[in-house]
Design an enzyme around this catalytic site. Structure first.
Site, short mmCIF file in Angstrom:
data_model
loop_
_atom_site.label_atom_id
_atom_site.label_comp_id
_atom_site.label_asym_id
_atom_site.label_seq_id
_atom_site.Cartn_x
_atom_site.Cartn_y
_atom_site.Cartn_z
N ASN A 55 -5.84 0.74 2.10
CA ASN A 55 -6.96 1.58 2.55
C ASN A 55 -8.05 0.77 3.23
OD1 ASN A 55 -6.67 0.81 -0.14
ND2 ASN A 55 -8.33 2.11 -0.83
N ARG A 90 0.12 4.67 -9.44
CA ARG A 90 0.70 5.16 -8.18
C ARG A 90 2.18 4.87 -8.12
NH1 ARG A 90 -2.22 6.15 -2.56
NH2 ARG A 90 -3.29 7.88 -3.50
N ALA A 144 -10.74 9.89 17.95
CA ALA A 144 -12.05 10.32 18.46
C ALA A 144 -11.89 11.48 19.44
CB ALA A 144 -12.76 9.14 19.12
N LYS A 169 -5.67 3.79 18.66
CA LYS A 169 -5.69 4.60 17.44
C LYS A 169 -7.09 5.21 17.23
CE LYS A 169 -4.90 6.22 13.41
NZ LYS A 169 -3.87 6.96 12.74
N CYS A 184 -9.40 10.14 8.34
CA CYS A 184 -9.45 9.37 9.59
C CYS A 184 -10.63 9.67 10.51
CB CYS A 184 -8.18 9.60 10.39
SG CYS A 184 -6.75 8.82 9.65
N ALA A 193 -7.66 7.87 20.06
CA ALA A 193 -6.89 9.11 19.89
C ALA A 193 -7.59 10.00 18.87
CB ALA A 193 -5.47 8.79 19.44
N LEU A 250 -9.41 13.70 19.53
CA LEU A 250 -9.01 14.91 18.78
C LEU A 250 -10.22 15.52 18.10
CD1 LEU A 250 -5.65 13.60 17.26
CD2 LEU A 250 -5.91 15.45 18.93
N GLY A 261 0.84 -1.20 0.00
CA GLY A 261 0.00 0.00 0.00
C GLY A 261 0.87 1.25 0.00
#
Ligand code: UDX
Ligand code: ADP
Length: 459
Positions: free
Chosen positions: A90, A41, A224, A219, A275, A222, A226, A11
């Protein structure tokens, strides 16, 4: 602890790309290969024009590419040669079927696991780098361990906390590096093996090791937390506009409480990016799954306020502009979800623009790095959207200027010169609160900040 020679990342996106570049730069003895199913890509990573814009990234890539950093579409060879495999594909929100709109779509992760099983000839450590819902490691592990070849694939969760626009800085000087593994000796050895990569440039005390589930959950939590700060201050911005308080003054004073802190209290049109929404919805989905609907609702309200804030911004524009923007040209300054990136995933600018198009406005969009991505999202809407690299061209003849992304460029424009090309009354809506409202008012603009009363010349 295993000795590492070859690192593979599956990825080549916003997370895998910059992360592997920094690892290659800091660990010259490792050979780092980044693979992707998208040949375009990979071609771009191998070209002078990288597929993502990130300050400082180009320099790091140019230093390492061809030395110990390689980009390829050859996934089988990459898997065969790797000692450690980072999975950085993703994980969008599901758009169909069970859990649509909330659960994570794990098809790319599962496909990756199957590729690893198919091509690996020996066991290797598999690292979850993408943000994944809690207990994905278990699903990943089940696919990997059912390999029929007797191979072992210890799984490590090592979530990435970098923010776009500051990725290289965040990767170089992280607040912490989180590494989660299973409690058995094999899991602990895998955690130590991954830790040795980071100790090349990060002090040992910044490495936090936990169990797998804590790492995965951290993860989501954190992000949520912010996002919750942004929704909290945005909800207060609405109250400030009603009462005559000024949200910038409130957030500055509130943030000086050392228990609260000054960061992530900037009111605006709402958060975007790949995110926050996704992770909160994931968290809520998880809570509901475990029979905790109140907890799910609590976190969902953070997303609700975010949607409300973009909606409220458009309502404010309509109300100020005599309840109609039909056939009016509006200049859109900024489309990226934040400054210093070309990324437009979940950008609040999209929601704002779509609502304005539904009101039959015409839009002239300017963004230093996100125009190509903006065009993919909005198209030309039957000739009602145009795209401009030059902000002065975008603003020419506009009934209103809407500032939607906090690019520093927009703070230093020649606003008196722009004003000369505008029909009167001239409107300016600062969706990011980053302009000098009083000065703009004194020039002759009617200025609408976020979270404080407007500065208008109307009687
Ligand atoms: C975020 C997290 O910060 C990062 O740790 C995680 O790994 C991925 O998600 P990112 O989405 O790149 O990173 O950007 P971030 O800087 O967090 O900004 C998110 C959104 O919030 C942007 O749209 C930004 O404009 C907005 N924001 C941020 C505000 O509206 N006000 C603020 O005070 C801060
Ligand atoms: P993130 O922001 O999490 O890095 P991106 O969408 O930027 O997400 O990047 C994810 C990358 O993963 C994309 O370039 C996509 O083509 C790639 N990808 C998805 N599935 C696979 C797969 N099975 N094998 C290899 N690459 C994959």
């Amino acid at each position: 602890m295993k000795n590492i020679r070859n690192i593979l990342c599956i990825g080549a996106g916003y997370v895998g790309g910059p992360t592997m570049a920094v690892i290659a730069d800091r660990c010259p003895e490792y050979r780092v290969t980044v693979v992707d199913i998208d040949p375009e890509r990979i071609r771009a990573w191998n070209s002078p024009r990288l597929p993502i814009y990130e300050p400082g990234l180009q320099e790091v890539v140019e230093r390492c590419r061809g030395r110990n950093l390689f980009y390829s579409t050859d996934i089988p060879a990459g898997v065969r040669e790797a000692d450690v495999i980072f999975v950085s594909v993703n994980t969008p929100t599901k758009t169909f079927g069970h859990g649509a709109g909330r659960a994570a779509d794990l098809q790319f992760v599962e496909r990756t696991a199957r590729e690893i099983v198919e091509y690996a000839q020996e066991g290797k450590i598999v690292v979850e780098k993408s943000t994944l819902p809690v207990r994905t490691a278990q699903a990943l592990s089940r696919v990997l361990q059912a390999n029929g070849k007797g191979l072992r694939f210890p799984i490590v969760s090592n979530p990435e906390f970098l923010a776009e626009g500051t990725a290289i800085q965040d990767l170089t000087f992280p607040d912490r590096v989180l590494i989660g593994g299973t409690d058995d000796p094999e899991g602990q050895e895998a955690v130590e093996t991954i830790a040795q990569i980071y100790t090349h440039w990060i002090p040992r005390e910044k490495l936090v090791t936990t169990n797998l589930w804590s790492s995965e959950l951290t993860k989501l939590v954190a992000n949520a937390f912010l996002a919750q700060r942004i929704s909290s201050i945005n909800s207060i911005s609405a109250l400030c506009e009603k009462t005559g308080a000024n949200v910038d003054q409130v957030s500055q004073a509130v943030g000086m409480d050392s228990r609260i802190g000054p960061k992530f209290l900037q009111a605006g049109i709402g958060f975007g990016g790949s995110c926050f929404r996704k992770d909160i919805l994931n968290l809520a989905y998880l809570c509901e799954h475990y029979g905790l609907p109140e907890v799910a609702q609590y976190w969902e309200s953070v997303v609700d306020i975010n949607d409300y804030q973009a909606r409220r911004f458009v309502e404010k524009i309509l109300e100020a502009m005599f309840n109609t923007v039909t056939e009016k040209k509006l200049a859109i300054l900024g489309f990226a979800f934040k400054a210093n990136t070309g990324d437009v995933r979940d950008t609040p600018a999209l929601a704002v623009c779509q609502r304005l198009l539904a009101e039959r406005a015409t839009l002239a969009i300017c963004d230093p790095k996100a125009l190509d991505n903006a065009r993919k999202e909005l198209g030309d809407a039957g000739g009602r959207v145009t795209y401009h690299q030059d902000p002065y061209q975008a603003c020419q003849d506009a009934h209103a200027i809407l500032l939607l992304t906090d690019w520093p460029l927009f703070q230093t424009l020649d606003y008196p010169k722009i004003l000369q090309g505008l029909p009167r009354p001239a409107f300016l809506f600062d969706g990011r609160n980053c302009l000098d409202h009083k000065a703009l008012f004194e020039m002759g603009y009617n200025v609408y900040p976020t979270g404080s009363p407007p500065w208008t010349h109307f009687l």
